[in-house]
Enzyme design. Structure first.
Site, PDB file in Angstrom:
ATOM      1  N   LYS A   1      81.909  -0.891  -6.221  1.00 12.10           N
ATOM      2  CA  LYS A   1      81.993  -2.256  -6.735  1.00 12.10           C
ATOM      3  C   LYS A   1      82.751  -2.327  -8.062  1.00 12.10           C
ATOM      4  O   LYS A   1      83.419  -3.336  -8.346  1.00 12.10           O
ATOM      5  CB  LYS A   1      80.590  -2.841  -6.891  1.00 12.10           C
ATOM      6  CG  LYS A   1      79.870  -3.048  -5.551  1.00 12.10           C
ATOM      7  CD  LYS A   1      80.649  -3.956  -4.607  1.00 12.10           C
ATOM      8  CE  LYS A   1      79.874  -4.305  -3.362  1.00 12.10           C
ATOM      9  NZ  LYS A   1      80.623  -5.196  -2.448  1.00 12.10           N
TER      10      LYS A   1
ATOM     11  N   TYR B   1      77.522   3.166  -4.603  1.00 13.74           N
ATOM     12  CA  TYR B   1      77.660   1.712  -4.508  1.00 13.74           C
ATOM     13  C   TYR B   1      78.307   1.147  -5.770  1.00 13.74           C
ATOM     14  O   TYR B   1      79.242   0.330  -5.702  1.00 13.74           O
ATOM     15  CB  TYR B   1      76.278   1.092  -4.287  1.00 13.74           C
ATOM     16  CG  TYR B   1      76.282  -0.393  -4.046  1.00 13.74           C
ATOM     17  CD1 TYR B   1      76.769  -0.930  -2.861  1.00 13.74           C
ATOM     18  CD2 TYR B   1      75.791  -1.269  -5.002  1.00 13.74           C
ATOM     19  CE1 TYR B   1      76.772  -2.285  -2.634  1.00 13.74           C
ATOM     20  CE2 TYR B   1      75.782  -2.641  -4.786  1.00 13.74           C
ATOM     21  CZ  TYR B   1      76.272  -3.145  -3.604  1.00 13.74           C
ATOM     22  OH  TYR B   1      76.269  -4.502  -3.385  1.00 13.74           O
TER      23      TYR B   1
END
Length: 246
Positions: A158, A154
């Site tokens: 990002k 994740y």
């Protein structure tokens, strides 16, 4: 017949959670809102119904942002219905916990496909489509500053999004289009609460000096600020909306 009188915003992942509140806030600010969703038609259509019940205009459009053809169709349907596009908010994304092991590379691939490739596709199409003085707003996460175990895929996705935001802001020189990202801290959504005990929730809430979770409307307020006239001189930035969690 298209109506081009009012500004139009496209919000991905807008059938629930933060995206839903963004759709409501932008509609209240006078935008016609395209409510993009991945799979739950009923939820998306309810968001549109709620917007229209308040006198606004909305349109639900299904599209997987990781699919190039679907993203193209999403923008085409937006223009066919409203005739213009002024703000694109790419809120859609996935988060699957996985430690950095050889066995978990599939989770990395899946996460990057939606969160990073999807952001590229949506931002690229937005750059081709939005009007002069338009807004492109991506979503990152304040978890980048924490480096918690299990968040590798994740965080990688990002971090990539933040890089794209800064580059695209420079690539759009002369177009009068701002490109920014919002990076929320922990927010009280169904997705956040799923699988967490009360103790885990409180421990995460205590990370911020306010000792509480953010609320979806608080993230929506920042997005609306960036999408509105007050956000015109903010460009190439990542706003960490997290109550002081560092």
């Amino acid at each position: 017949m298209t109506n081009t009188t009012h500004k139009v915003a496209l919000v991905t992942g807008a059938s629930r959670g933060i995206g839903r509140d963004i759709a409501f806030k932008l509609a209240a600010d006078g935008f016609a809102v395209v409510v993009n969703y991945a799979g739950n038609t009923a939820l998306a259509e309810q968001v549109v119904a709620d917007i229209e019940a308040q006198g606004g205009r909305g349109l639900a459009v299904q599209a997987d942002i990781a699919d190039s053809d679907a993203v193209t169709r999403l923008f085409e349907q937006t223009l066919a219905t409203f005739g213009r596009l002024d703000a694109v908010i790419n809120n859609a994304g996935i988060m699957q916990m996985a430690r950095i092991t050889t066995d978990n590379v599939g989770i990395l691939d899946k996460t990057l496909a939606t969160n990073l490739r999807g952001s590229w596709l949506v931002m690229a199409k937005a750059a081709e489509t939005v009007s002069e003085d338009g807004r492109i707003i991506a979503f990152s996460s304040s978890v980048l500053g924490k480096s918690f175990p299990g968040y590798g895929a994740y965080i990688a996705s990002k971090a990539g999004v933040e890089g794209l935001v800064k580059v695209l802001a420079n690539e759009l020189r002369g177009r009068k289009i701002t490109v920014n990202a919002v990076a929320p801290g922990p927010v009280a959504t169904e997705l956040f609460f799923e699988g967490k005990s009360e103790e885990q929730v409180q421990a995460i809430a205590n990370l911020a000096p306010f000792e509480r979770l953010g609320q979806p409307h608080e993230i929506a307020d920042v997005v609306a600020f960036l999408a509105g006239p007050q956000g015109g001189w903010i460009n190439g930035q990542v706003l960490r909306v997290n109550g002081g969690m560092v």
